[in-house]
Design an enzyme around this catalytic site. Sequence first.
Site, PDB file in Angstrom:
ATOM      1  N   HIS A   1       4.341   2.684   7.181  1.00 17.73           N
ATOM      2  CA  HIS A   1       5.543   3.316   7.740  1.00 17.73           C
ATOM      3  C   HIS A   1       5.164   4.500   8.626  1.00 17.73           C
ATOM      4  CE1 HIS A   1       7.519   1.829   3.802  1.00 17.73           C
ATOM      5  NE2 HIS A   1       8.013   1.077   4.761  1.00 17.73           N
TER       6      HIS A   1
ATOM      7  N   ARG B   1       4.821  -6.842  10.478  1.00 19.68           N
ATOM      8  CA  ARG B   1       3.473  -7.092   9.966  1.00 19.68           C
ATOM      9  C   ARG B   1       3.092  -8.521  10.338  1.00 19.68           C
ATOM     10  NH1 ARG B   1       5.204  -4.972   4.192  1.00 19.68           N
ATOM     11  NH2 ARG B   1       6.843  -6.329   4.893  1.00 19.68           N
TER      12      ARG B   1
END
Length: 163
Positions: A16, A89
């Site tokens: 993050h 991702r």
Amino acid sequence: MIAIYPGSFDPITYGHLDIIKRAAGFCDHLYVAVLNNSEKKPFFTVQERINMLAETVKDIKNVEIDSFSGLLVDYAQKKDARYIVRGLRAVTDFEYEFQLALTNRMLDGNLETIFLPTSTEYLYLASSIVKEVALYNGNIDNMVPPNVKTQIFDKIKNTKGEF
Ligand code: PNS
């Protein structure tokens, strides 16, 4: 340009943080917004997650930590933001993220989603994985900032691992 990086952040990971730093580089103002949704059963309270985020990003001047409930599009309108930032991702994220982005655009045609590919060293990283590794006393040094690590292990001790 005002943008929102929404999520559960339960808790914030280095993955993050990578997205926050990169997004802050091209936004004038970035709201990192924690979803306050009673349906999910979080590990950390919203306030705990906000505190960890705030501590982690305190040196990035154009980032503001906030929380929201209800629809993301309504929150975006309230904040005058026309951009949503999300990290991608692996391919496995794609379907869900695509659905989220298209739903938000259907609800508000002015709202664009910007996908940032995660840096390769964080490809595997997810808050759920971090918590599982920590539960079995594994090493999470490369996954979360030190302040977050401390809080995770404290929480596990206090909840006797019930999560
Ligand atoms: O970190 P997460 O849990 O993947 O984040 C998901 C989040 C918070 C971005 C998403 O659940 C969300 O925006 N929820 C708010 C409710 C909403 O607007 N739903 C409509 C879009 S599907």
